[in-house]
Structures are given as structure tokens and as C-alpha cells.
Design an enzyme around this catalytic site. Structure first.
Site, PDB file in Angstrom:
ATOM      1  N   GLY A 185     -14.257  48.041  29.726  1.00 24.61           N
ATOM      2  CA  GLY A 185     -15.541  47.427  29.380  1.00 24.61           C
ATOM      3  C   GLY A 185     -15.357  45.929  29.185  1.00 24.61           C
ATOM      4  O   GLY A 185     -16.079  45.109  29.778  1.00 24.61           O
ATOM      5  N   HIS A 186     -14.356  45.566  28.379  1.00 20.59           N
ATOM      6  CA  HIS A 186     -14.066  44.135  28.170  1.00 20.59           C
ATOM      7  C   HIS A 186     -13.672  43.475  29.500  1.00 20.59           C
ATOM      8  O   HIS A 186     -14.056  42.341  29.776  1.00 20.59           O
ATOM      9  CB  HIS A 186     -12.901  43.955  27.197  1.00 20.59           C
ATOM     10  CG  HIS A 186     -13.108  44.573  25.849  1.00 20.59           C
ATOM     11  ND1 HIS A 186     -12.422  45.685  25.420  1.00 20.59           N
ATOM     12  CD2 HIS A 186     -13.919  44.233  24.815  1.00 20.59           C
ATOM     13  CE1 HIS A 186     -12.787  45.993  24.190  1.00 20.59           C
ATOM     14  NE2 HIS A 186     -13.703  45.132  23.792  1.00 20.59           N
ATOM     15  N   LYS A 233     -23.570  47.813  26.009  1.00 17.52           N
ATOM     16  CA  LYS A 233     -23.251  48.960  25.158  1.00 17.52           C
ATOM     17  C   LYS A 233     -23.717  48.647  23.732  1.00 17.52           C
ATOM     18  O   LYS A 233     -24.190  49.516  23.016  1.00 17.52           O
ATOM     19  CB  LYS A 233     -21.756  49.225  25.185  1.00 17.52           C
ATOM     20  CG  LYS A 233     -21.396  50.300  24.225  1.00 17.52           C
ATOM     21  CD  LYS A 233     -19.994  50.728  24.343  1.00 17.52           C
ATOM     22  CE  LYS A 233     -19.666  51.530  23.128  1.00 17.52           C
ATOM     23  NZ  LYS A 233     -19.347  50.646  21.989  1.00 17.52           N
ATOM     24  N   ASP A 234     -23.572  47.379  23.355  1.00 19.18           N
ATOM     25  CA  ASP A 234     -24.050  46.927  22.046  1.00 19.18           C
ATOM     26  C   ASP A 234     -25.367  46.175  22.269  1.00 19.18           C
ATOM     27  O   ASP A 234     -25.455  44.963  22.074  1.00 19.18           O
ATOM     28  CB  ASP A 234     -22.998  46.028  21.404  1.00 19.18           C
ATOM     29  CG  ASP A 234     -21.687  46.756  21.224  1.00 19.18           C
ATOM     30  OD1 ASP A 234     -21.584  47.555  20.294  1.00 19.18           O
ATOM     31  OD2 ASP A 234     -20.762  46.561  22.046  1.00 19.18           O
ATOM     32  N   GLN A 245     -26.872  44.064  19.591  1.00 16.04           N
ATOM     33  CA  GLN A 245     -26.137  42.806  19.450  1.00 16.04           C
ATOM     34  C   GLN A 245     -26.639  41.792  20.478  1.00 16.04           C
ATOM     35  O   GLN A 245     -26.833  40.612  20.164  1.00 16.04           O
ATOM     36  CB  GLN A 245     -24.641  43.083  19.638  1.00 16.04           C
ATOM     37  CG  GLN A 245     -23.766  41.864  19.652  1.00 16.04           C
ATOM     38  CD  GLN A 245     -22.310  42.233  19.495  1.00 16.04           C
ATOM     39  OE1 GLN A 245     -21.817  42.393  18.383  1.00 16.04           O
ATOM     40  NE2 GLN A 245     -21.618  42.381  20.601  1.00 16.04           N
ATOM     41  N   LYS A 284     -17.075  53.481  27.397  1.00 22.63           N
ATOM     42  CA  LYS A 284     -15.742  53.056  26.962  1.00 22.63           C
ATOM     43  C   LYS A 284     -15.868  52.304  25.651  1.00 22.63           C
ATOM     44  O   LYS A 284     -16.770  51.489  25.484  1.00 22.63           O
ATOM     45  CB  LYS A 284     -15.102  52.164  28.019  1.00 22.63           C
ATOM     46  CG  LYS A 284     -14.799  52.924  29.284  1.00 22.63           C
ATOM     47  CD  LYS A 284     -13.712  52.287  30.086  1.00 22.63           C
ATOM     48  CE  LYS A 284     -13.506  53.069  31.362  1.00 22.63           C
ATOM     49  NZ  LYS A 284     -12.136  53.540  31.541  1.00 22.63           N
TER      50      LYS A 284
HETATM   51  P1  AMP Z   1     -15.878  44.648  20.876  1.00 23.64           P
HETATM   52  O1  AMP Z   1     -14.449  44.314  21.127  1.00 23.64           O
HETATM   53  O2  AMP Z   1     -16.126  46.114  20.686  1.00 23.64           O
HETATM   54  O3  AMP Z   1     -16.525  43.772  19.838  1.00 23.64           O
HETATM   55  O4  AMP Z   1     -16.634  44.316  22.228  1.00 23.64           O
HETATM   56  C1  AMP Z   1     -16.564  43.028  22.798  1.00 23.64           C
HETATM   57  C2  AMP Z   1     -17.577  42.938  23.902  1.00 23.64           C
HETATM   58  O5  AMP Z   1     -17.298  43.929  24.879  1.00 23.64           O
HETATM   59  C3  AMP Z   1     -19.002  43.218  23.394  1.00 23.64           C
HETATM   60  O6  AMP Z   1     -19.899  42.317  24.031  1.00 23.64           O
HETATM   61  C4  AMP Z   1     -19.235  44.636  23.821  1.00 23.64           C
HETATM   62  O7  AMP Z   1     -20.593  44.944  24.027  1.00 23.64           O
HETATM   63  C5  AMP Z   1     -18.468  44.677  25.123  1.00 23.64           C
HETATM   64  N1  AMP Z   1     -18.153  46.067  25.459  1.00 23.64           N
HETATM   65  C6  AMP Z   1     -17.518  46.971  24.682  1.00 23.64           C
HETATM   66  N2  AMP Z   1     -17.465  48.172  25.304  1.00 23.64           N
HETATM   67  C7  AMP Z   1     -18.094  48.011  26.492  1.00 23.64           C
HETATM   68  C8  AMP Z   1     -18.393  48.871  27.586  1.00 23.64           C
HETATM   69  N3  AMP Z   1     -18.025  50.152  27.573  1.00 23.64           N
HETATM   70  N4  AMP Z   1     -19.059  48.368  28.639  1.00 23.64           N
HETATM   71  C9  AMP Z   1     -19.450  47.063  28.652  1.00 23.64           C
HETATM   72  N5  AMP Z   1     -19.194  46.197  27.669  1.00 23.64           N
HETATM   73  C10 AMP Z   1     -18.540  46.669  26.593  1.00 23.64           C
END
Ligand code: AMP
Length: 290
Positions: free
Chosen positions: A36-37, A149-150, A153, A184
């Protein structure tokens, strides 16, 4: 790839790029990087001269009973992934670097937060906008890449950029999923084997709701009930919320006649999973999101 841990070093580096006219794409994360990241980094790489990723598990956005301590961390793995995605700078600050003392000024989000995760995680989005405002003033990005996904946010950061006139364009990126549909997430490692088998039904439930809309159902309550029932039937998870709201405003809709988000959060033993779909009035996946 350069790894920078100090705010001062970061600002002087970024200011040089900025002054030489380079476009800067920024991917803020909490680490434990997955596909995802990586999708966010790939998009940033395609669209910018310089790509910056930050890794910072932000204590301000975790509630007292949440998983700040348990949140997975892996510096070696994350560094490898960022290198592989041709990130130019990995900003990896220590918590004392970002919050050397208690803050004198606090940011509070007033709209788009009394629903979904904002409702069950009071103060969470205050922490999110605080860290992002700080990071925007450290990285000087032209574009910021966030995952849908968020989606709440994304809606809140859209407001942050508008309200505070950050000269930044928001790029929301579609949710990346496992083959079985599970979104993910760094938190998926905290699922038991049985929970991992059940978790994909969360996305199935959203698709079930989408099908109802496509078949002409316009009553939000009916769809919410059906989706909740689907999750109850197929998982042992405890539903935090199932909701259907206008997007990105996140206001209640009774009769669906605009772009909406159908969103869920489910508690398993050691992980709270979230997922959503953003749909147009006919129930097709929305294309232009914010
Ligand atoms: P996090 O590390 O969980 O704070 O996520 C960092 C960034 O990655 C945020 O903008 C999330 O929305 C994005 N992100 C996390 N999981 C996914 C995913 N499965 N698909 C797309 N973006 C994601």
C-alpha cells in the site's frame, strides 16, 4: 537514498531543492512498509523530481488504550523498501526530535471528525493534523500522497490544506488489497490465523453494500443494516461502526443522491481493521475523489 533524522538537516536540504525549482512529492507513513505504501511511493516517483518518505509512529494520534507500543516497527525492512522504490530522502526522526517538549499550541479538528474513526478515536485526527502540519513545514512538498484506505484522513487533510493555505496538492491513492480482498495494513500481522481467514469478509461486506446500491437501493439505513449483518454472519469481529455518509464532507445522508463513502471498522483481538469504498450515486466506484 539519504536517511535524515534531524529537522534542521531536512529543512536545509529541502530548501535547496525547492530553490532549484524541483518538484517534491511526499509520502508520510508510520512505517512497517507494505505494498500500500509502495503504491504511494511509485505514484510520487512518477510525478516528481524528488520523493521524500517519512517514517514516524506519531504518539499524538494514539489514544491511551490504543496500540502505540504494539505498533509494528522494522527499520531495516523499511529502509530496503524505500530504496527499492527509489525514494530520495527517508526522514526518520526520533520522537524527541518531533516533540522535544509539550506543545504550547494544540490543533483541534472541528468538522469531518464526529463520525467514523473520529468518533471512536477521540483526538486521533487532532494528532494527525498536528504531525502533518509539522511535516509540511519540514518537507515543503508540492504533492502529498495519501491512501484512500484511510478515507477520513484524506477528507481531514483536504480541509487542513484548504483551511491553512498550505501550497500543496493532495493526491489520494486507491486502496491496495491482498488477493482475497483484505486491505493491506501494517496491523494485519496482529491477526490470529482464524481472524486472518475471516478478515477478507470485511471487503466482501462492502461489495455487498455496493451491489445493493447498484440494484437501486437508495436508503442508507437499509444498506448499513445489510452490511452489518454480513459482517456478523461471516466473522467473530466486533463491529465498531458501519456507516454511509457523503464524501468528503462526511455528513449523514438518508436518501443517497451524491458521492458517498460506505465505511466499516471491526475489532479483532489485537487489531482494529478499517476499510471503505467511495461510490457515486449509482454505486460505481468514484473516480475524482476530493
Ligand atoms: P500508515 O503508515 O498506516 O500511517 O499509512 C501511511 C499512508 O499509507 C497513509 O496515507 C495510508 O492511507 C496509506 N496506506 C496504508 N495502507 C494502504 C493500502 N492498503 N492501500 C493504499 N494506501 C495505504
Amino acid at each position: 537514498m539519504e536517511i535524515i533524522k534531524s529537522i534542521h538537516d531536512m529543512q536545509s536540504k529541502m530548501m535547496q531543492w525547492k530553490q532549484s525549482g524541483k518538484s517534491i512529492g511526499f509520502v508520510p507513513t508510520m512505517g512497517y512498509l507494505h505494498e500500500g505504501h509502495q503504491q504511494l511511493m511509485k505514484k510520487a516517483r512518477q510525478e516528481n523530481d524528488i520523493v521524500v518518505t517519512s517514517i514516524f509512529v506519531n504518539p499524538l494520534q494514539f489514544g491511551p488504550d490504543e496500540d502505540y507500543e504494539r505498533y509494528p516497527r522494522d527499520e531495516v525492512h523499511d529502509t530496503d523498501i524505500a530504496k527499492k522504490e527509489q525514494v530520495d530522502i527517508l526522514f526518520y526522526p526520533h520522537v524527541n526530535e518531533m516533540y522535544p517538549k509539550d506543545q504550547t499550541i494544540r490543533m483541534t479538528v472541528h468538522q469531518r471528525v464526529d463520525v467514523l474513526c473520529g468518533k471512536s478515536r477521540p483526538g486521533h485526527f487532532d494528532g494527525v493534523v498536528t504531525i502533518l502540519a509539522k511535516l509540511f513545514n519540514i518537507v515543503y512538498p508540492d504533492y502529498v500522497y495519501l491512501g484512500l484506505k484511510d478515507a477520513q484522513q484524506v477528507a481531514v487533510v483536504d480541509a487542513l490544506i484548504q483551511d491553512y493555505n498550505f501550497p500543496i496538492k493532495l493526491r489520494p491513492i486507491a486502496t491496495v488489497r491482498e488477493q482475497d480482498g483484505l486491505a493491506k495494513s501494517s496491523r494485519n500481522v496482529n491477526l490470529s490465523d482464524q481472524e486472518r481467514i475471516e478478515a477478507p469478509y470485511i471487503y466482501q461486506a462492502l461489495l455487498h453494500g455496493q451491489k445493493l446500491m447498484q440494484a437501486g437501493e437508495q436508503d442508507a439505513e437499509v444498506i448499513i443494516k445489510e452490511v452489518s449483518h454480513f459482517i456478523h454472519t461471516h466473522t467473530h469481529g466486533k463491529i465498531d461502526y458501519v456507516d454511509l455518509l457523503s464524501y468528503p464532507e462526511l455528513e449523514r445522508v438518508n436518501h443517497i443522491n451524491e458521492q458517498v463513502i460506505l465505511a466499516v471498522a471491526v475489532y479483532f483481538k489485537h487489531a482494529r481493521l478499517i476499510d471503505n469504498v467511495v461510490l457515486d450515486q449509482q454505486g460505481s466506484f468514484a473516480t475524482a475523489i476530493v
